[in-house]
Design an enzyme around this catalytic site. Structure first.
Site, short mmCIF file in Angstrom:
data_model
loop_
_atom_site.label_atom_id
_atom_site.label_comp_id
_atom_site.label_asym_id
_atom_site.label_seq_id
_atom_site.Cartn_x
_atom_site.Cartn_y
_atom_site.Cartn_z
N LYS A 132 -6.92 17.93 37.94
CA LYS A 132 -7.69 17.68 36.74
C LYS A 132 -7.56 16.21 36.33
O LYS A 132 -6.71 15.51 36.83
CB LYS A 132 -7.19 18.57 35.59
CG LYS A 132 -7.72 19.98 35.68
CD LYS A 132 -7.29 20.86 34.51
CE LYS A 132 -7.65 20.33 33.16
NZ LYS A 132 -9.07 20.05 32.96
N GLY A 182 -12.11 22.85 32.21
CA GLY A 182 -12.72 22.64 33.52
C GLY A 182 -11.69 22.15 34.52
O GLY A 182 -10.49 22.07 34.22
N ASP A 186 -11.37 19.61 38.48
CA ASP A 186 -12.03 18.83 39.54
C ASP A 186 -11.86 19.49 40.90
O ASP A 186 -12.74 19.36 41.76
CB ASP A 186 -11.48 17.40 39.54
CG ASP A 186 -11.71 16.76 38.20
OD1 ASP A 186 -12.88 16.66 37.79
OD2 ASP A 186 -10.73 16.42 37.51
N GLY A 203 -14.97 17.99 29.27
CA GLY A 203 -15.81 17.81 30.45
C GLY A 203 -17.18 18.44 30.30
O GLY A 203 -17.48 19.11 29.30
N SER A 204 -18.00 18.25 31.32
CA SER A 204 -19.40 18.68 31.24
C SER A 204 -19.54 20.21 31.33
O SER A 204 -20.52 20.76 30.83
CB SER A 204 -20.22 18.01 32.35
OG SER A 204 -19.64 18.28 33.62
N GLU A 255 -4.62 17.80 28.07
CA GLU A 255 -5.05 19.08 28.66
C GLU A 255 -3.83 19.87 29.17
O GLU A 255 -3.76 21.08 29.02
CB GLU A 255 -6.02 18.83 29.82
CG GLU A 255 -7.38 18.38 29.33
CD GLU A 255 -8.32 17.93 30.45
OE1 GLU A 255 -9.52 17.93 30.21
OE2 GLU A 255 -7.84 17.57 31.54
C1 5RP Z 1 -11.11 16.02 32.14
C2 5RP Z 1 -11.02 17.12 33.14
C3 5RP Z 1 -12.25 17.94 33.33
O1 5RP Z 1 -12.00 19.24 32.95
C4 5RP Z 1 -12.64 17.87 34.79
O2 5RP Z 1 -12.83 16.51 35.14
C5 5RP Z 1 -13.92 18.66 35.08
O3 5RP Z 1 -14.98 18.08 34.43
P1 5RP Z 1 -16.49 18.58 34.63
O4 5RP Z 1 -16.56 19.95 34.04
O5 5RP Z 1 -17.31 17.56 33.89
O6 5RP Z 1 -16.77 18.57 36.10
O7 5RP Z 1 -10.01 17.39 33.74
O8 5RP Z 1 -9.91 15.29 32.09
#
Ligand code: 5RP
Length: 247
Positions: free
Chosen positions: A105, A93, A95, A38-39, A114
């Site tokens: 997530k 990371g 959500d 993720g970002s 993950e």
């Molecule tokens: C990917 C994930 C990410 O960790 C989650 O979406 C958070 O991403 P971001 O740091 O870009 O907000 O679960 O599957």
């Protein structure tokens, strides 16, 4: 109106960077490190790359093909779960994060790998900006569920009807609407495992522990994005600086 919106985005990136870079303080020489997706994790990868160039000795296990590629670009040494079944620390990371440090997530679609990596880690550190902290899971973000392609429409139907099964008193009123995740155009999103993602919008998720197990009991479901009782610490980037949440 464009400028304030742009300003907000820039600020959010700063908060992600703050959390992403703070997390590397938990990494020591000789560790096996799980690398999330993720970002926000992108900032951790960049920082780890810098530390590795300066002599840090670690081996990382990526949770996605994207993270693997990014780690390689940063010359971060990689290993596998087969070689190292026990991971010292994983940084990932999320959500949504609730007050019990349970998570939603899978915004990036990497939830299955993950969760496997998280489950096999001695310590799971979650990095987020403060917009991810919620009172109740499922309110701001649909719950991603990875499903096999075979019979996915039936799996979708089972998920849609899930909330209304009369035998399930506790879940009776929840209900959810389900969307097949798509990418640009009208093509379904395909996970690194070759599966689909169904995004399930709940009004609220009151009992994440029960829901996690119940969803995984539906044939065709590979895994869902509820991470319950897995997190050791959450590093939150906020306007006032870093806030650390633990149990
Ligand atoms: C990917 C994930 C990410 O960790 C989650 O979406 C958070 O991403 P971001 O740091 O870009 O907000 O679960 O599957």
């Amino acid at each position: 109106m464009l400028l304030p919106f742009f300003g907000e985005l820039v600020e959010r990136e700063e908060l992600k960077k703050l959390a992403g870079e703070e997390a590397v303080k938990h990494i020591e020489d000789g560790m096996i490190v799980g690398l999330g997706t993720g970002s926000t994790v992108e900032y951790t990868i960049c920082k780890l790359g810098e530390l590795v160039r300066n002599g840090l000795k670690i081996e990382c296990i990526p949770t996605s093909i994207h993270t693997k590629r990014r780690a390689k670009e940063e010359n971060i040494p990689l290993t596998t779960l087969e070689e190292h079944p026990e991971i010292d620390v994983t940084i990932d990371g999320a959500d949504e994060v609730d007050s019990q440090l349970n998570l939603v997530k899978g915004g990036g679609g990497s939830l299955t790998r993950e969760k496997i990596i998280a489950f096999n880690s001695k310590k799971l550190i979650i990095i987020v900006d403060d917009s991810k902290i919620v009172k109740s899971l499922g309110i701001d973000f649909p719950l991603p569920v990875e499903v096999v392609k075979f019979g996915w429409q039936s799996t979708k139907k089972a998920l849609e009807q899930f909330g209304w099964q009369p035998a399930r008193q506790k879940l009776e009123e929840i209900g959810c609407t389900v969307e097949l995740r798509k990418v640009m155009g009208d093509e379904p999103f395909i996970t690194d495992n070759g599966n689909y993602i169904l995004d399930c919008e709940f009004e609220r998720i009151e009992n994440p522990e029960e829901l996690e197990k119940d969803i995984n009991n539906i044939p065709g479901v590979v895994e869902n994005g509820l991470f319950v009782n897995l997190v050791n610490e959450v590093i939150v980037g906020g306007k006032q600086g870093i806030l650390t949440l633990d149990k």
